[in-house]
Design a protein around this motif. Structure first.
Motif, PDB file in Angstrom:
ATOM      1  N   ASP A 189      29.352-150.819  50.497  1.00 52.57           N
ATOM      2  CA  ASP A 189      28.449-151.132  49.386  1.00 52.57           C
ATOM      3  C   ASP A 189      28.296-152.647  49.302  1.00 52.57           C
ATOM      4  OD1 ASP A 189      27.098-151.480  47.004  1.00 52.57           O
ATOM      5  OD2 ASP A 189      28.541-150.339  45.784  1.00 52.57           O
ATOM      6  N   THR A 190      27.075-153.155  49.498  1.00 51.66           N
ATOM      7  CA  THR A 190      26.831-154.607  49.510  1.00 51.66           C
ATOM      8  C   THR A 190      26.150-155.096  48.236  1.00 51.66           C
ATOM      9  OG1 THR A 190      24.668-154.410  50.572  1.00 51.66           O
ATOM     10  CG2 THR A 190      26.601-154.503  52.030  1.00 51.66           C
ATOM     11  N   ALA A 191      26.042-154.234  47.231  1.00 52.55           N
ATOM     12  CA  ALA A 191      25.286-154.571  46.018  1.00 52.55           C
ATOM     13  C   ALA A 191      25.844-155.800  45.296  1.00 52.55           C
ATOM     14  CB  ALA A 191      25.268-153.373  45.073  1.00 52.55           C
ATOM     15  N   ASP A 192      27.153-156.021  45.342  1.00 55.66           N
ATOM     16  CA  ASP A 192      27.755-157.128  44.603  1.00 55.66           C
ATOM     17  C   ASP A 192      27.912-158.402  45.424  1.00 55.66           C
ATOM     18  OD1 ASP A 192      27.972-155.592  42.313  1.00 55.66           O
ATOM     19  OD2 ASP A 192      29.981-154.877  42.833  1.00 55.66           O
ATOM     20  N   PHE A 193      27.304-158.475  46.604  1.00 53.16           N
ATOM     21  CA  PHE A 193      27.485-159.638  47.472  1.00 53.16           C
ATOM     22  C   PHE A 193      26.648-160.851  47.044  1.00 53.16           C
ATOM     23  CE2 PHE A 193      29.069-157.344  51.554  1.00 53.16           C
ATOM     24  CZ  PHE A 193      30.133-156.836  50.837  1.00 53.16           C
ATOM     25  N   SER A 194      25.562-160.631  46.308  1.00 50.85           N
ATOM     26  CA  SER A 194      24.699-161.771  45.944  1.00 50.85           C
ATOM     27  C   SER A 194      25.169-162.441  44.673  1.00 50.85           C
ATOM     28  CB  SER A 194      23.261-161.317  45.795  1.00 50.85           C
ATOM     29  OG  SER A 194      23.140-160.261  44.887  1.00 50.85           O
TER      30      SER A 194
END
Length: 194
Positions: A189-194
């Protein structure tokens, strides 16, 4: 009368550079790597960088289909050759199957044998993560190289290392899940990378 000056052999230069590198005493929080014939000293990472590494480590521990040991800043000795002329690298994250006990030795530098995946999160010198480190990890036979590119806001999974490069890349923009194959077997899950 002409005096001829002979250049020292390349191997002597590499040996001297390695000796200097191994004797470095970097300040607390800094890390030194020998990449592509250059000594690179990196300051402590920023908070977002560390948050992303922590998020990946947490997801591997929670969601992977196998049990892994993780190491942050573990020194790996990559075999030299091709586009990786010298490689003493420190990935932001290193994962190995727990039963292999890859991180059991107390040495600061180890061979990449048994490492299943390395992770890099770009910072000031993103081109090293995209280029030199990619080739070193491939040359070391590390099956998976996960690159989180903060400038491009994308995550790339490099796989199928052969002949000093990865021959399969899966690129996803931030926010999209990235499949991580077995032995991990989950979608990152990459949703919190930005």
């Amino acid at each position: 009368m002409a005096v001829m000056v002979q250049e020292p052999p390349v191997q002597e230069e590499q040996d001297a550079l390695l000796e200097v590198f191994l004797s470095l005493d970097t300040p607390k929080g800094f890390r030194a790597e020998l990449i592509d014939g250059e000594i690179v000293v990196t300051p402590p990472p920023v908070s977002q960088h560390e948050m992303i590494v922590g998020e990946i480590t947490m997801q591997v521990g929670r969601d992977a289909s196998a049990r892994f040991h993780a190491a942050a800043n573990k020194g790996l000795i990559m075999p030299s050759g091709g586009r990786c002329p010298s490689g003493y690298v420190i990935p932001d994250g290193t994962f190995a199957l727990a039963e292999l006990l890859v991180f059991k030795n107390e040495k600061p530098w180890t061979e990449p044998d048994g490492v299943a995946m390395v992770v890099e999160v770009t910072s000031r010198r993103a081109e090293r993560d995209r280029g030199a480190k990619r080739y070193c990890y491939a040359r070391g036979g590390i099956p998976l190289y996960l690159l989180v590119d903060r400038e491009r806001e994308e995550v790339t999974l490099h796989s199928k290392p052969e002949d000093g490069d990865y021959h399969q890349l899966n690129v996803m923009p931030y926010g999209k899940p990235l499949p991580i194959p077995e032995p991990f077997g989950f979608d990152l899950d990459t949703a919190d990378f930005s």
